[in-house]
Design an enzyme around this catalytic site. Sequence first.
Site: not given
Ligand code: DON
Length: 310
Positions: A194, A66, A69, A246
Amino acid sequence: MSICQDKEAIDVMVEEAKSYTQYGKVADYIPALKVADPDMLSLAIYENDETCVTAGNTEETFTLQSISKVITLALALMDRGEEEVFSRVGMEPTGDPFNSIIKLETHSPSKPLNPMINAGALAVTSMIYGSSIDEKLGRLLTFIHEITGNSSIRYDDTVARSEYETANLNRSLCYYMKQHNVIDDNVEHLLELYTKQCAIEVSCKDLAKIGYVIANEGKHVQSQRPIIPLHIARILKTFMVTCGMYNASGEFAIRVGIPAKSGVSGGIMASVPYGVGIGIYGPALDDKGNSMAGMKLLESLSQRFDLSIF
Ligand code: DON
């Protein structure tokens, strides 16, 4: 005293924070992430004068997840401008887990609330310019090479595939958004891009540099040349504060008070305006998907060096 001159204190903080790894758990919903060593904790810090403090095994690389992002948001804003980007994704924290679908359904219009949750990030990735997946990914990698000065950064194909094959929750977010005209892309193509974006592999030092550039108003570490426009660097820092951790962002703002972004691989990137970038890797996560020991370490660093922006 500058942070970088106090290596001894930092080593003690890393050792203390390391004891918290035992309370966390490595992410397993992306099968390839399961192999990470849960006891690991490493840190890199960049300060104004480029001096760098490192602790733990900073040669270890991990995927951005994430944290990517923040970087795709910068690129999409540079490509399309604020008006277009924020017509498809909002600016408000959710208080929900990062992969939740609930607000897409209960809010009208059905656009994702912010670019840091998965739904919002998928919508942002769909706005990166390029005529193919390769071209879009290539532009993102070139941007990251420019920010870090490290042109060897690539994506980890095993992690990307592992996520692509199991990303049914993200698939459902995409289909929901496609139905509501937030995205127009072919869902499988968007997911391929993604998952590759999330699988970009970095070290703590790379992360600290990206954090530094964002902290430093978007200017390059050595040359001070602008890489990210100032107003965009400000937007990134603001989202890092309001949504970066989050549904732990509020508590993190109180306990740590540094703009930061986490990823489920265990990375945390933090940007202390205007002169400090921090990269942390600690794959044992808490129940909200943030690095358990990494959060503790940032709390200690913030207290010791008075880093809270508030
Ligand atoms: O889309 C996802 O679920 C993962 N590629 C990234 C989610 C993530 O890193 C949430 N972070 N704490």
